[in-house]
Motif scaffolding. Sequence first.
Motif, PDB file in Angstrom:
ATOM      1  N   ALA A  80       0.823  -1.244   0.157  1.00  0.00           N
ATOM      2  CA  ALA A  80       0.066   0.071  -0.044  1.00  0.00           C
ATOM      3  C   ALA A  80       0.841   1.181   0.064  1.00  0.00           C
ATOM      4  N   TYR A  84       1.494   4.037  -3.135  1.00  0.00           N
ATOM      5  CA  TYR A  84       1.100   5.599  -2.690  1.00  0.00           C
ATOM      6  C   TYR A  84       2.139   6.224  -3.329  1.00  0.00           C
ATOM      7  N   VAL A  89      -2.710   6.519  -6.045  1.00  0.00           N
ATOM      8  CA  VAL A  89      -3.359   6.453  -4.697  1.00  0.00           C
ATOM      9  C   VAL A  89      -4.678   5.712  -4.662  1.00  0.00           C
ATOM     10  N   PRO A  90      -5.502   5.597  -5.772  1.00  0.00           N
ATOM     11  CA  PRO A  90      -6.528   4.748  -5.565  1.00  0.00           C
ATOM     12  C   PRO A  90      -6.107   3.323  -5.377  1.00  0.00           C
ATOM     13  N   GLU A  93      -5.260   3.104  -1.482  1.00  0.00           N
ATOM     14  CA  GLU A  93      -6.312   3.275  -0.763  1.00  0.00           C
ATOM     15  C   GLU A  93      -6.900   1.884  -0.558  1.00  0.00           C
ATOM     16  N   THR A  94      -7.173   1.427  -1.612  1.00  0.00           N
ATOM     17  CA  THR A  94      -7.807  -0.019  -1.548  1.00  0.00           C
ATOM     18  C   THR A  94      -6.949  -0.921  -1.011  1.00  0.00           C
ATOM     19  N   TYR A  96      -4.797  -0.504   1.365  1.00  0.00           N
ATOM     20  CA  TYR A  96      -4.751  -0.021   2.930  1.00  0.00           C
ATOM     21  C   TYR A  96      -6.086  -0.356   3.577  1.00  0.00           C
ATOM     22  N   GLU A  97      -7.406  -0.078   2.727  1.00  0.00           N
ATOM     23  CA  GLU A  97      -8.603  -0.566   3.605  1.00  0.00           C
ATOM     24  C   GLU A  97      -8.757  -1.992   3.733  1.00  0.00           C
TER      25      GLU A  97
END
Length: 110
Positions: A80, A84, A89-90, A93-94, A96-97
């Motif tokens: 992740a 970044y 970034v998308p 984020e996916t 990390y989530e």
Amino acid sequence: MDHAPRGARPSGRAPLPLLVALVVALTAPAAARGQTPAPADALAEASWLRDERDFAGAAELLRRHAAAHPEDANAARMLAQTLYWAGDVPAAETRYEGALRRWPEDPWLR
């Protein structure tokens, strides 16, 4: 006068091409040699690639490692973070989530 047989190399000296091949083989990353790095080796290699600003190479190695070792929270976090830094970034984020859902108590993911 003591002479070596014709074509023989002096003892104790390896030919230069052999030494070069040995150095390359020992210093090439495992992925470049067609081997699957061990878990710790994969993370160390990915870290080295990131330090060299090869974010795409590090991300690819981490994707393969994370797929093979889904229990590895460090790999998920590193992937992740690398995404970044690579500007994706998308995707970061996916990742990390997903990692936070899987390891909600992991302080390194917060």
